[in-house]
Design a protein around this motif. Structure first.
Motif, short mmCIF file in Angstrom:
data_model
loop_
_atom_site.label_atom_id
_atom_site.label_comp_id
_atom_site.label_asym_id
_atom_site.label_seq_id
_atom_site.Cartn_x
_atom_site.Cartn_y
_atom_site.Cartn_z
N ILE A 160 3.00 6.96 5.42
CA ILE A 160 2.31 8.05 4.74
C ILE A 160 0.98 7.53 4.21
O ILE A 160 0.94 6.63 3.36
N LEU A 161 -0.11 8.07 4.74
CA LEU A 161 -1.45 7.71 4.27
C LEU A 161 -1.80 8.63 3.11
O LEU A 161 -1.69 9.86 3.22
N THR A 162 -2.21 8.06 2.00
CA THR A 162 -2.48 8.87 0.82
C THR A 162 -3.67 8.30 0.06
O THR A 162 -4.25 7.28 0.45
N ASP A 163 -4.04 8.97 -1.03
CA ASP A 163 -5.16 8.50 -1.83
C ASP A 163 -4.71 7.41 -2.80
O ASP A 163 -3.53 7.00 -2.79
N LEU A 164 -5.62 6.96 -3.63
CA LEU A 164 -5.31 5.83 -4.51
C LEU A 164 -4.61 6.25 -5.80
O LEU A 164 -4.15 5.39 -6.55
N ALA A 207 6.98 3.90 4.51
CA ALA A 207 5.98 3.13 3.78
C ALA A 207 4.84 4.05 3.35
O ALA A 207 4.46 4.98 4.08
N VAL A 208 4.31 3.80 2.16
CA VAL A 208 3.17 4.55 1.65
C VAL A 208 1.96 3.63 1.68
O VAL A 208 2.00 2.53 1.14
N LEU A 209 0.89 4.09 2.32
CA LEU A 209 -0.30 3.26 2.48
C LEU A 209 -1.50 3.99 1.90
O LEU A 209 -2.04 4.91 2.51
N PRO A 210 -1.96 3.59 0.71
CA PRO A 210 -3.16 4.21 0.13
C PRO A 210 -4.41 3.81 0.90
O PRO A 210 -4.60 2.64 1.23
N ILE A 211 -5.24 4.79 1.23
CA ILE A 211 -6.51 4.56 1.89
C ILE A 211 -7.58 5.30 1.10
O ILE A 211 -7.47 6.51 0.88
N SER A 256 -9.11 8.90 7.79
CA SER A 256 -7.95 8.06 7.47
C SER A 256 -7.29 7.53 8.73
O SER A 256 -6.84 6.37 8.77
N TYR A 257 -7.19 8.36 9.77
CA TYR A 257 -6.64 7.90 11.04
C TYR A 257 -7.46 6.74 11.60
O TYR A 257 -6.90 5.74 12.07
N ILE A 258 -8.78 6.87 11.54
CA ILE A 258 -9.66 5.81 12.05
C ILE A 258 -9.48 4.53 11.25
O ILE A 258 -9.35 3.43 11.82
N ALA A 259 -9.45 4.66 9.92
CA ALA A 259 -9.26 3.49 9.06
C ALA A 259 -7.92 2.82 9.34
O ALA A 259 -7.82 1.58 9.38
N PHE A 260 -6.88 3.62 9.54
CA PHE A 260 -5.56 3.07 9.85
C PHE A 260 -5.58 2.30 11.17
O PHE A 260 -5.04 1.19 11.26
N LEU A 261 -6.18 2.90 12.20
CA LEU A 261 -6.23 2.24 13.51
C LEU A 261 -7.04 0.94 13.45
O LEU A 261 -6.71 -0.03 14.13
#
Length: 379
Positions: A140-144, A156-160, A176-181
């Motif tokens: 799960i990509l989320t804010d800070l 897993a929770v991944l703050p971006i 967020s997708y780009i940052a994750f990749l």
């Protein structure tokens, strides 16, 4: 009937000029009050009855079966991770109790505030994946600042860091997708022997069949998109699959960067909704070799777009959306793999999980989805 003509008749008819608009406004208000959405499911005839290769239902009982209870596909030393973007909006801890109670929505035996029902939908999203693809993981990509408190296995929770406001949510999702990749591309250089494929989805989908076959049956694509026969919006961004090889991740990242560039330059007026889908369509359609007539047939096909090998998957199977009314669409394909509860269909997603968790039959649950009427959607 005598006509109003001349000054006397005009003066006689003058009150009607002011009265009629008021009368129509009252009638319109009365209609709106009577059309208030119901807080429960309203079942009707299931679309697609009698059509070949479609789910056939008697009420909410499936006549033909769609999926095996254990259809998990092994892809060796490869795994699949689902990635979704989720942030909590308007969740101030100082929210007054009365404000919360006035905003409650009841589904089954549970009542939810706006934040609670968003979290309930996220949990149901996870539930379906863990039932149908128990070996996969969820990221799960989320804010800070959002405190999701997801204490669940293989989640897993991944703050971006990004702007997660509602007005720019779709724009931020691509970022967020780009940052994750980018992070996965860096990590891949330190890993050997294991490949993790990624499926980026909205959190309002239900995975109802194993998706491992995408990577097994179609071995040469870098990323996969879902399409439909829609002239204005042929692509839906709620499902994007990425092959977990270094080449696949790199090509997918570059492709999404192009989408982001088009989004930022052409579609910022639609940054809250649809901008990413419009940008996706522009990137695909602007390729001189692409034939948009392929979108008219619900068949898988592969195309080279800007250096990336893109697999196109029909929404009818990989991103099917429940109809908004009896008889719409041509039913549900027997091999449907993903149900997308987009827009106001969120209640139906919770109702579907409650039904499935009680009876454990995916085919009957799909009949419930297919037979549901438009009046039950309320959030």
């Amino acid at each position: 009937m005598r006509r109003c003509s001349g000054w006397r008749r005009f003066l006689f008819c003058l009150p009607l000029i002011f009265f009629l608009p008021h009368m129509f406004s009252v009638m319109e208000l009365h209609q709106k009050k009577n059309s208030k959405k119901s807080d429960h499911l309203v079942l009707g005839p299931a679309a697609g009855q009698g059509l070949p290769n479609r789910l056939q239902c008697e009420g909410i009982k499936a006549v033909n079966k769609t999926h095996s209870p254990t259809s998990h596909i092994s892809i060796g030393r490869e795994s699949i991770a689902f990635v979704t973007v989720f942030a909590i909006h308007n969740s101030s801890p100082n929210t007054h109790v009365d404000d919360r109670s006035s905003n409650l929505v009841t589904v089954g035996n549970a009542s939810y505030s706006k934040v609670e029902r968003s979290m309930a939908i996220l949990n149901v999203f996870i539930n379906f994946i863990q039932v149908r693809m128990p070996q996969s993981s969820i990221i799960i990509l989320t804010d800070l600042v959002s405190d999701l408190r997801m204490h669940r296995n293989r989640v897993a929770v991944l703050p971006i860091q990004n702007e997660y406001s509602r007005d720019k949510l779709m724009l931020q999702r691509i970022m967020s997708y780009i940052a994750f990749l980018e992070t996965r591309l860096e990590e891949l250089s330190h890993m050997e022997g294991h490949i993790s494929h990624y499926i980026f989805t909205d959190s309002d989908i239900a995975v109802v069949d194993d998706l491992g076959q995408i990577f097994q049956d179609y071995s040469s694509f870098h990323l996969a998109l879902t399409f439909r026969n829609n002239k204005a919006q042929p692509l839906n961004s709620g499902f994007i699959a990425v092959r977990g090889t270094s080449d696949g991740i790199l090509r997918a990242k570059l492709f999404l960067q192009k989408v982001l560039e088009v989004y930022s330059s052409k579609y910022m007026s639609a940054s809250r909704m649809l901008g990413d889908q419009l940008a996706l369509a522009w990137v695909i359609m602007s390729d001189p070799s692409f034939d948009r007539r392929k979108f008219t047939k619900a068949q898988v096909f592969l195309e080279k777009i800007g250096g990336a090998s893109v697999l196109f998957l029909p929404c009818a199977i990989y991103n099917w959306t429940p109809p908004e009314g009896a008889g719409q669409f041509h039913g549900m394909p027997l091999d449907v793999k993903v149900v997308h509860f987009k827009g106001s269909r969120k209640r139906l997603m919770l109702e579907s999980w409650n039904f499935f968790s009680s009876y454990g039959n995916i085919s009957d649950m799909l009949c419930l989805v297919l037979s549901s009427g438009r009046t039950k959607y309320d959030f």
